[in-house]
Motif scaffolding. Structure first.
Motif, short mmCIF file in Angstrom:
data_model
loop_
_atom_site.label_atom_id
_atom_site.label_comp_id
_atom_site.label_asym_id
_atom_site.label_seq_id
_atom_site.Cartn_x
_atom_site.Cartn_y
_atom_site.Cartn_z
N HIS A 1 -3.86 -12.32 -49.89
CA HIS A 1 -5.08 -13.96 -50.34
C HIS A 1 -5.94 -14.28 -51.76
O HIS A 1 -5.90 -15.51 -52.40
CB HIS A 1 -5.75 -14.43 -48.97
N SER A 2 -6.62 -13.02 -51.84
CA SER A 2 -8.00 -13.14 -52.24
C SER A 2 -7.62 -12.84 -53.96
O SER A 2 -8.61 -12.88 -54.74
CB SER A 2 -9.11 -12.52 -52.20
N ARG A 3 -6.30 -12.36 -54.26
CA ARG A 3 -6.46 -12.04 -55.94
C ARG A 3 -6.34 -12.81 -56.25
O ARG A 3 -5.88 -12.47 -57.80
CB ARG A 3 -4.55 -11.30 -55.74
N ARG A 4 -6.59 -14.34 -56.24
CA ARG A 4 -6.87 -15.08 -57.38
C ARG A 4 -8.08 -15.97 -57.29
O ARG A 4 -8.16 -16.84 -57.42
CB ARG A 4 -5.07 -16.11 -57.16
N GLY A 5 -9.02 -14.70 -56.52
CA GLY A 5 -9.89 -16.08 -56.70
C GLY A 5 -10.55 -16.88 -55.31
O GLY A 5 -9.16 -16.83 -54.37
N PRO A 6 -10.95 -17.67 -54.75
CA PRO A 6 -11.65 -18.26 -54.33
C PRO A 6 -10.98 -19.50 -54.07
O PRO A 6 -10.75 -19.96 -55.13
CB PRO A 6 -12.70 -18.38 -54.06
N THR A 7 -10.12 -19.59 -52.62
CA THR A 7 -9.32 -21.39 -52.74
C THR A 7 -10.03 -22.07 -51.61
O THR A 7 -10.65 -21.14 -51.09
CB THR A 7 -7.82 -21.48 -53.23
N ALA A 8 -9.41 -23.66 -51.52
CA ALA A 8 -10.02 -23.91 -50.63
C ALA A 8 -9.42 -23.55 -48.82
O ALA A 8 -10.17 -23.38 -47.83
CB ALA A 8 -9.63 -25.37 -50.00
N ARG A 9 -8.58 -22.95 -49.33
CA ARG A 9 -7.55 -21.75 -47.89
C ARG A 9 -8.71 -20.43 -47.79
O ARG A 9 -8.81 -20.09 -46.38
CB ARG A 9 -6.31 -21.97 -48.28
N ASN A 10 -8.42 -19.72 -48.73
CA ASN A 10 -9.35 -18.35 -48.63
C ASN A 10 -10.81 -18.30 -49.02
O ASN A 10 -11.12 -17.03 -48.59
CB ASN A 10 -8.45 -17.61 -48.98
N ARG A 11 -11.40 -19.51 -48.21
CA ARG A 11 -12.95 -19.12 -48.78
C ARG A 11 -13.84 -18.70 -47.49
O ARG A 11 -14.52 -17.78 -48.16
CB ARG A 11 -13.59 -21.10 -48.96
N ALA A 12 -13.17 -18.86 -47.10
CA ALA A 12 -13.98 -17.72 -45.57
C ALA A 12 -13.81 -16.27 -45.89
O ALA A 12 -14.63 -15.78 -45.39
CB ALA A 12 -12.74 -17.72 -44.77
N MET A 13 -12.62 -15.53 -46.71
CA MET A 13 -12.39 -14.18 -47.03
C MET A 13 -13.93 -13.82 -47.99
O MET A 13 -14.02 -12.85 -48.13
CB MET A 13 -11.34 -14.18 -47.75
N PHE A 14 -14.44 -14.98 -48.47
CA PHE A 14 -15.69 -14.36 -49.65
C PHE A 14 -16.95 -15.11 -49.12
O PHE A 14 -17.96 -14.63 -49.90
CB PHE A 14 -15.17 -15.21 -50.28
N GLY A 15 -17.06 -14.49 -47.92
CA GLY A 15 -18.35 -15.52 -46.55
C GLY A 15 -18.65 -13.65 -46.70
O GLY A 15 -17.93 -12.76 -47.21
N ALA A 16 -19.50 -13.89 -45.51
CA ALA A 16 -20.35 -12.91 -44.86
C ALA A 16 -19.44 -11.98 -44.04
O ALA A 16 -18.62 -12.41 -43.00
CB ALA A 16 -21.44 -13.15 -44.33
N PRO A 17 -19.56 -10.62 -44.04
CA PRO A 17 -18.97 -9.47 -43.18
C PRO A 17 -19.15 -9.90 -42.15
O PRO A 17 -20.52 -10.26 -41.73
CB PRO A 17 -19.84 -7.80 -43.57
N GLY A 18 -18.28 -9.98 -41.01
CA GLY A 18 -18.37 -10.38 -39.12
C GLY A 18 -17.71 -12.12 -39.50
O GLY A 18 -18.04 -12.44 -38.56
N THR A 19 -17.26 -12.07 -40.54
CA THR A 19 -16.62 -13.62 -40.67
C THR A 19 -15.32 -14.05 -40.05
O THR A 19 -14.36 -12.86 -40.90
CB THR A 19 -17.18 -14.36 -42.19
N ALA A 20 -14.55 -15.18 -39.60
CA ALA A 20 -13.42 -15.07 -39.03
C ALA A 20 -12.67 -15.86 -40.47
O ALA A 20 -13.31 -16.91 -41.20
CB ALA A 20 -13.08 -16.14 -38.07
N TYR A 21 -11.52 -15.31 -40.81
CA TYR A 21 -11.23 -15.83 -41.74
C TYR A 21 -9.66 -16.10 -41.17
O TYR A 21 -8.45 -15.15 -40.74
CB TYR A 21 -10.40 -15.15 -42.72
N VAL A 22 -9.56 -17.55 -40.80
CA VAL A 22 -8.53 -18.05 -39.83
C VAL A 22 -7.36 -18.81 -41.07
O VAL A 22 -7.95 -20.17 -41.81
CB VAL A 22 -8.23 -18.59 -38.75
#
Length: 201
Positions: free
Chosen positions: A60-81
């Motif tokens: 989901h992160s292949r095109r950079g941060p978006t509103a949906r995948n924002r959490a993927m770019f956060g701190a390790p140990g964060t949930a991405y739902v």
DNA sequence: GGAATGATGTACT
DNA sequence: GTACATCATTCCG
């Protein structure tokens, strides 16, 4: 969690600060705990998938941060739902390096505690299929869409080391990821060998 | 604006 | 094995 098996141990942030594939393997055998007003549910992770920032057309992160995948770019140990197919949700654990958009999808759990609650949430009681899929385990544990971005180290939804007695080494099998149309060939799915609780054999 | 797609689960043939 | 529910996001024009 307590009793004759001993006490589960909280993890530190640093546990998650490792490359995504390492984390995908390290999460096998760990406990996913969710404490809610309805009660506590716990499952042992038996299947994961890694999603990478480079060379992974299925991420989901292949095109950079978006509103949906924002959490993927956060701190390790964060949930991405995230919501999938308009009706289900899936849960990921963000890995390192921070900020690049890599995470581990939790695909299956072995139900350990709160089985009745899981069955009620799922509308089914067969133990083997309670948490044998990414959207099934989210439903069974009562994970909600608003937990996107939540901290999986300290929150009511968190990962823990199992008690010593439940920590026998698990053989891990790597294979191709499931349900994707791109980058199908990458061996980024991991599961506990012989577990009857995985989403597929 | 419109259309296709999707890290799935369930029911059914 | 196939059909389909159901909708936010993404992509194209």
């Amino acid at each position: 969690m307590s009793g004759k098996l001993g006490v589960a141990r909280r993890l530190s942030r640093s546990f998650f600060e490792r490359p995504t594939i390492d984390l995908a393997r390290a999460l096998i055998g760990l406990l996913l705990v969710h404490e809610t007003a309805e009660g506590r549910a716990i499952g042992r992770i038996v299947e994961t998938e890694a999603y990478l920032a480079e060379g992974d057309a299925a991420s989901h992160s292949r095109r950079g941060p978006t509103a949906r995948n924002r959490a993927m770019f956060g701190a390790p140990g964060t949930a991405y739902v995230y919501r999938i197919y308009g009706l289900h949700h899936c849960l990921n654990v963000v890995s390192a390096p921070e900020g690049v958009g890599e995470a581990v999808l939790l695909r299956a759990l072995e139900p350990l505690e709160g089985l009745a609650l899981m069955a009620e949430r799922r509308g089914r009681s067969e133990e083997r299929s309670l948490c044998s899929g990414p959207a099934k385990l989210v439903r069974a544990l009562g994970v909600r869409a608003d937990q996107d971005g939540a901290d999986l180290v300290h929150g009511p939804l968190r990962l823990e080391l199992p008690p010593r007695a439940g920590r026998a080494p698990l053989a891990i099998v790597a294979s191709a990821r499931i349900g994707i149309s791109k980058a199908k060939e990458l061996p980024l799915r991991f599961h506990a060998a012989g577990s009857p609780f995985v989403s597929r054999a």
